[in-house]
Design an enzyme around this catalytic site. Sequence first.
Site, short mmCIF file in Angstrom:
data_model
loop_
_atom_site.label_atom_id
_atom_site.label_comp_id
_atom_site.label_asym_id
_atom_site.label_seq_id
_atom_site.Cartn_x
_atom_site.Cartn_y
_atom_site.Cartn_z
N THR A 8 6.09 -9.71 65.04
CA THR A 8 5.93 -8.58 65.97
C THR A 8 6.54 -7.32 65.37
OG1 THR A 8 8.00 -9.13 67.06
CG2 THR A 8 6.02 -10.11 67.97
N ASP A 21 7.77 -14.15 70.79
CA ASP A 21 8.51 -14.88 69.76
C ASP A 21 9.62 -15.60 70.51
OD1 ASP A 21 9.35 -15.76 67.33
OD2 ASP A 21 10.09 -13.84 66.61
N SER A 55 10.12 -22.83 63.99
CA SER A 55 9.46 -22.10 62.92
C SER A 55 10.40 -21.96 61.72
CB SER A 55 9.03 -20.73 63.44
OG SER A 55 8.65 -19.89 62.38
#
Lengths: 518, 518
Positions: B215, B273, B281
């Site tokens: 982002t 996120d 992740s």
Amino acid sequence: MNIQEDCMSRAMPQHAYKMGIATHQEPLVYMRTDCAICRAEGYTANTRLQIKAGSRTLIATLNTVAKEILPPGSIGFSDSAWEFLALTQGQAVTVHHAPQVHSLSALRKKIYGHTLDTGEITSIIRDISRHLYSDIEIAGFISACAGGRLNSAETTALTRAMAQIGNQLHWPEHERVFDKHCIGGLPGNRTTPIVVSIASAAGLIIPKTSSRAITSPAGTADTMEVLTNVDLSLDRLRKVITRTGACLAAGGKVGLSPTDDLLIRIERALDLDSEGQLVASVLSKKMAAGSTHILIDMPVGPTAKLRSQKQAEVLAELFRVVAEALGLNVRCVMTDGTQTIGNGIGPAEEARDVLSVLRNESTAPADLEARALYLAGQLLSMATGADEAQALQQAREILHSGQAWIQFRAICEAQGGLREVPIASHHIELRSEYAGKLRSMDNRRLAHLAKLAGAPSSPEAGLRLRVKVGDSVEALQPLATLYAETPGELAYAREYFHENRDLFELSPATSPLPATEK
Amino acid sequence: MNIQEDCMSRAMPQHAYKMGIATHQEPLVYMRTDCAICRAEGYTANTRLQIKAGSRTLIATLNTVAKEILPPGSIGFSDSAWEFLALTQGQAVTVHHAPQVHSLSALRKKIYGHTLDTGEITSIIRDISRHLYSDIEIAGFISACAGGRLNSAETTALTRAMAQIGNQLHWPEHERVFDKHCIGGLPGNRTTPIVVSIASAAGLIIPKTSSRAITSPAGTADTMEVLTNVDLSLDRLRKVITRTGACLAAGGKVGLSPTDDLLIRIERALDLDSEGQLVASVLSKKMAAGSTHILIDMPVGPTAKLRSQKQAEVLAELFRVVAEALGLNVRCVMTDGTQTIGNGIGPAEEARDVLSVLRNESTAPADLEARALYLAGQLLSMATGADEAQALQQAREILHSGQAWIQFRAICEAQGGLREVPIASHHIELRSEYAGKLRSMDNRRLAHLAKLAGAPSSPEAGLRLRVKVGDSVEALQPLATLYAETPGELAYAREYFHENRDLFELSPATSPLPATEK
């Protein structure tokens, strides 16, 4: 370097070009990667663009095209984008970056688990209704609201926001306007046409619009569409109700709470139907239709949508709290959801059951009749204050005297005429491997089977059950007939049945037939 | 009617046809509405199909085409679908209904707010990695896991499932393998190339792969790509690390935890996120890279990704619990996230800052140097057990002696050579309206501004800040320079700046200039 304020090519008009590509509802536009605007503006695949054509505006997702499938100076449109903008070939349109969608920060707030206020919810619904959200963003909203994560204040705000966008019906001459709704999850539970016919024959105003199926093989609108025209304009709808006291229309084209349809499309793709969304979906349609008194039928059973009494009570409480906040009168009744109602599953097969009950045929499914009478009785007792036994008796008289059938035909005539139920092109019998007694049927997997056969988009597709729970079954006896419009769908559904034979649970299980005879 | 088992046309091969339509990553296929297969199988727009070509299989969404843009007997493919199946024009492919994706019931369970077990999470990740999920379904998964709704056991399962799919690196000769990761949210915080250079110059093994921006206007991979080749094969990556002790590569092509990239694409579309996804992740990439000791940099500030100490502690605790369950050694450090680090925002501008620190230039941003030294010191103390002051001193010597710069060039050379930083085609100065003292800058809106200018997809796009918090500013003094590759993007970003001038907060606010001089 400094650039001039007005050097931008982005307002330069492009010529509209119909691609002839159907993308379901998500609007897509197509531009050539080599076009000056794409290069100057940095438009790439998945960029969100705002297209203006005359007085209409659309936000769409860009796909870029590399080859000569698009003439130079043109912008291509998917079918839904073309229709939304009411374009003509070659019409001049302008293309801009999509404006910032401010309500997306409220969406993220919800996804992160925070409570939204009325203004935030209203802004999300308004932007969804304006087609400013991509499918991915709507999926985020649906998922973030599922699992009980919309509280009653949020659900109230959602309901009101949805009801206030689109058309509204008002009934100044009637103090009380009725409606009924079934939570669903029970294949074949097609009581609405019968209940509406009885209630309106008794003098109640009941402007009933129904959704098409969300996750089931048929919604009431899909079933009614087999029998008559259900896509009415708002004017036509008003006339039908004024003439007959009722209607049995689809919600879609009337434009009552139209945002609901945009949400339902994604709920369907996710095969989801969550509590808060469900309450808002139901009550926003009723509010927009001008209803004041609403009966909610909640079938409870291990494979129905509501699996337990407790789950049903939580939902009923949410309905009551939200209805009260909105000034609506709601009665929730919990009904038996342990097995399918009637013998048909799928639009046409359910329509056959409805007709046989209304016509008082001897072959009419007794369970469907009993359920419809119970619900009609509940509505009549809400209207007259009579006790439930009296109201039930009144409903029974209206059905058995043929008044309900006369009323049903009057409604269908007003909507455009009563049609014959069509017959499917292909069918096979689904047979039992064993002899035994039928202990249970799995509603969810029966619904899935009918959907694999093509229901509801093929109205003739579906199932006709040949047995009921408790029946004794012989080996190789047909359990159900499977209908489809295409051989591929029939084979696909049959394959699923063979992998899921235990959806009909027989007891005691005797030894299976030799494999060769299966 | 009974149909034969094998009458179905669905296995009849079709000829592959490249449509020349780029749809970002979501694979689409196109079939004519008038084709026999569509009719026989009931395929309509949005049907999910399984396409087989040789030994490869793809699940894609169907768009139906009405016109002659597709030759008869052909099935069209979007660019990403074409590449995934490695097709050649006219190649025979077969088309089927997509098989049931069983893990979707686990997805719905999660959306409804239930906890998933390891098997369920593994099945979801496996099916996503096989491209069996539509974008809408992935969006549902991302949204259902956000807002702290993945517990630590679920996060552990998610991390392990992601790490086990794709390639893995093993370092049998090294007992301890290091890595560092920054939680992000702080524009310009590009310490990684400096920290990795220092740590590997000191002899640590640090196989660093970075994501591209999720982002933000630039990820480390985006910044490094300005300076050298970052898309390395796994073999090449192993060679670079063996030669230099480190690498500064992009995660994408190496195939370490590749499912992460499929999730990140949708997180980016939702501008989300979330915690559990973030931990999974980060740690899945590190696990797959064979790392054992990981430093996590957590900038905390009112407009950073972590807004409060408490939020950072919750995340740090999740990192620790999950790392322990996976046998990893994690150290989380909270750093100052109140303002941007360095002066550049966007890939090329951040690369300029990195180079100036590594070269010990007098104009190098002191804050970036200090931050990088602090983190390198932390890594060295994890490695040697030295106290933090000693380790910091060691890091400083490696940087100031030029060893880090030599090491950085060695890494870039091994990856394919060091490149010149490119210069943007267009720029303008963003000036202050007032005189005053700069009290604060809004990181989020600065990041947004750089993104509107085209970062990171245009690496030259972004900002160079001309002032720091605490500086006195004259009226009309440049606060920052805005860079873009296209005039449209430059104008679009400038428009946003004019609507958001308060992202630079000046105090005390003196009277504005007359309107004509603005």
